[in-house]
Design a protein around this motif. Structure first.
Motif, short mmCIF file in Angstrom:
data_model
loop_
_atom_site.label_atom_id
_atom_site.label_comp_id
_atom_site.label_asym_id
_atom_site.label_seq_id
_atom_site.Cartn_x
_atom_site.Cartn_y
_atom_site.Cartn_z
N ILE A 63 0.81 -1.16 -0.12
CA ILE A 63 0.01 0.11 -0.09
C ILE A 63 0.76 1.32 -0.10
N ASN A 64 0.69 2.12 -0.83
CA ASN A 64 1.31 3.49 -1.00
C ASN A 64 0.56 4.42 -0.79
N GLN A 65 0.49 5.52 0.03
CA GLN A 65 -0.01 6.61 0.45
C GLN A 65 0.51 7.78 0.15
N ARG A 66 -0.18 8.73 -0.37
CA ARG A 66 0.40 10.16 -0.36
C ARG A 66 -0.55 11.41 0.09
N PHE A 127 -6.80 6.33 11.45
CA PHE A 127 -5.36 6.40 10.84
C PHE A 127 -5.85 5.55 9.41
N THR A 128 -5.03 6.05 8.41
CA THR A 128 -5.60 5.73 6.87
C THR A 128 -5.04 4.53 6.31
N ASN A 129 -4.28 3.69 6.95
CA ASN A 129 -3.80 2.49 6.63
C ASN A 129 -3.84 1.41 7.74
N GLY A 130 -4.81 0.34 7.61
CA GLY A 130 -4.74 -0.66 8.61
C GLY A 130 -3.65 -1.41 8.86
N GLU A 131 -2.75 -1.50 7.86
CA GLU A 131 -1.47 -2.21 8.29
C GLU A 131 -0.32 -1.09 8.80
N GLY A 132 -0.67 -0.06 9.04
CA GLY A 132 0.33 0.94 9.39
C GLY A 132 0.72 0.85 10.97
N SER A 133 -0.04 0.03 11.72
CA SER A 133 0.73 -0.18 13.11
C SER A 133 1.61 -1.06 13.15
N LYS A 134 1.65 -1.97 12.24
CA LYS A 134 2.68 -3.14 12.03
C LYS A 134 4.00 -2.55 11.54
N ALA A 135 4.18 -1.32 10.78
CA ALA A 135 5.16 -0.97 10.20
C ALA A 135 5.91 -0.13 11.20
N ILE A 202 -7.99 -5.73 1.46
CA ILE A 202 -8.82 -5.71 0.17
C ILE A 202 -9.81 -5.19 0.24
N GLN A 203 -10.20 -4.19 1.33
CA GLN A 203 -11.49 -3.75 1.54
C GLN A 203 -11.19 -2.11 1.77
N PHE A 204 -11.81 -1.28 2.72
CA PHE A 204 -11.61 -0.18 2.92
C PHE A 204 -10.13 -0.11 3.87
N MET A 205 -9.50 0.85 3.74
CA MET A 205 -8.15 1.13 4.55
C MET A 205 -8.27 1.64 5.63
N GLY A 428 -14.56 10.62 4.82
CA GLY A 428 -14.93 9.83 3.75
C GLY A 428 -13.95 9.24 3.02
N GLU A 429 -14.39 7.77 2.62
CA GLU A 429 -13.41 6.96 2.02
C GLU A 429 -14.22 6.17 0.83
N VAL A 430 -13.50 6.22 -0.57
CA VAL A 430 -13.90 5.29 -1.31
C VAL A 430 -12.69 4.41 -2.23
#
Length: 472
Positions: A63-66, A127-135, A202-205, A428-430
């Motif tokens: 996942i890449n976010q900006r 937070f914007t990425n569900g994997e963020g706490s692991k990184a 695979i769904q909302f982040m 809001g998220e899409v």
């Protein structure tokens, strides 16, 4: 895990991911509704080893976010950086299982993660990425995500077949049964399942779509813990309960093994139904945590009595001296409207008197959304989701922040004339996912965040994300 195990894992990952295959989401300890996402064809992954039924699955996600510069009249110690920023995460997981007795399975999930979150994982409630706490950096880290046993006690009832998937070997069960899960896993593997908003791979982040944002479930800093959970299935009803280990310190990596002195308890009652042959459900979840936590009233009093500590102090560290009880309750509902379209909603409130134990900074939260597959535009393997969230803080936490306090994830305090101007955080998220080749999907995600970290003096922030996900 031993050092030799860590050395073997990279070789195993390289071999397995070279096969490019896929199945279902990282499974839970229960018979769950299939994930509403791009349907990906599964390859046979079951077999036998030493005469025991076994299966193996895996996933990898990047996942890449900006975001670009956003409006900020000032920034504090725990503010989201106002300058354009980039964040990423990469994860790889193996899901290995064996059936050691007719109704007893064991599973082990080694995982590797690398990544850099926005602003060091501060400045937001949702937070914007569900994997963020692991990184925790660009260097890949290997660890055990799950290592648990599951035992099923079948009672009289209709027979159901749970197909082969990650963390579940094909099994015929009764509609009336008891399922016991013990070991290392995530509380969210068992509780608050959703067909439309659950898995950030695979769904909302956003964290507010993984589960209730105000649900302070017991976990280590990566989101996993050790404990025991029980599920009782009675036709359309499911009752769940568990006790999980709490961290030694709030949001810490190490767990406290004194399970009678520090823990997280939760109970959930779920009612499944069909309307016009379309599935839906309603569930109510409540939790009760116990561990050494700071009370916001005590922390605020500390700041008031120590004027020199007003400059963005983390005063909660100075008043954390006794066990506290933290509680919360929420409701979740979802309903398929057609075979390709469904809606969901979550609402939750916590007492808000004490600091966060394990999850994020929110004392009340609400989210609604929808998910849809692409059958109507001749792309049945594609999926799209739209959601809206609102997160809030209790008067106790607001008072602490406005007095100049700083917590783990939020605290925009900069000076006596620039304290937090409280307003609920709205998101809001899409997203859109497309299956690009068999067993691999690529997706885009957009999040619009108003009042980041509950401060109307900052934002809004627009975050664009790109995701690649593969499973076997």
């Amino acid at each position: 895990m031993t050092r030799k195990s860590y050395l073997l894992l990279p070789c195993l990952f390289a071999f397995l991911f070279s096969t490019t295959a896929l199945a279902q989401k990282a499974g839970s300890g229960s018979d769950q509704i299939a994930t509403f996402a791009s349907p990906i064809e599964s390859f046979p992954t079951e077999g036998e080893l030493f005469g025991l039924p076994v299966n193996i699955h895996g996933q990898t996600t990047y996942i890449n976010q900006r975001y670009k510069n956003f409006n900020s009249s000032y920034s504090g110690q725990n503010s989201l950086k106002a300058q354009n920023s980039m964040s990423y995460s990469w994860s790889g997981t193996l899901f290995m299982g064996a059936r050691i007795a007719p109704d007893t399975d064991i599973y082990f999930n080694p995982e590797v993660v690398s990544g850099v979150p926005f602003s060091g994982l501060v400045g937001l409630g949702g937070f914007t990425n569900g994997e963020g706490s692991k990184a925790s950096g660009t260097q890949a880290k290997f660890y055990s995500a799950r290592a648990f046993a599951r035992h099923t006690i079948n009672q009289e009832g209709d027979k159901l077949v749970i197909e082969d998937q990650a963390n579940h070997i094909t099994q015929t069960v009764s509609s009336n049964r008891v399922v016991l899960t013990g070991g290392q896993f995530s509380t969210l593997d068992i509780f608050d399942d959703s067909r439309y908003a659950k898995d950030p791979r695979i769904q909302f982040m956003n964290w507010g779509n993984m589960t209730y944002l105000a649900y302070d479930y017991a976990a280590d800093a990566r989101g996993y813990s050790w404990g025991l959970a029980g599920e009782w299935y009675l036709d359309n009803w499911v009752m769940r309960a568990s006790r999980m280990l709490a961290p030694k310190s709030p949001n810490g990596r190490d767990l406290n093994w004194q399970i009678f002195n520090a823990y997280g308890d939760q109970v959930e009652v779920e009612r499944q139904h069909n309307i016009a042959d379309l599935p839906g459900k309603v569930s109510v979840l409540a939790y009760r945590n116990k561990m050494i936590l700071a009370r916001f009233e005590d922390a605020t009093n500390y700041i008031d009595q120590n004027p020199g500590a007003r400059q963005g102090t983390q005063a909660i560290n100075n008043v954390r001296n006794s066990n506290q009880i933290k509680t919360g309750i929420g409701i979740h509902g979802e309903q398929a409207l057609t075979k390709d379209l469904g809606i969901y909603g979550r609402a939750f409130t916590s007492d808000g008197k004490t600091e966060t134990m394990s999850f994020t900074e929110a004392d009340n939260s609400i989210s609604v959304g929808m998910g849809m597959n692409g059958t109507s535009w001749q792309r049945p393997s594609d999926s799209v989701g739209i959601s809206m969230m609102q997160n809030g803080l209790s008067s106790y936490r607001r008072g602490y922040l406005q007095a100049g306090g700083v917590s783990y994830f939020i605290g925009d305090y900069a000076s006596p004339s620039q304290t937090i101007s409280y307003s609920p955080e709205r998101i809001g998220e899409v997203y859109y996912n497309a299956t690009v080749i068999k067993n691999v999907l690529a997706g885009v995600n957009f999040q619009h965040i108003i009042n980041p970290a509950y401060n109307s003096a900052r934002g809004p922030v627009n975050i664009l994300s790109f995701r690649v996900h593969a499973e076997f």
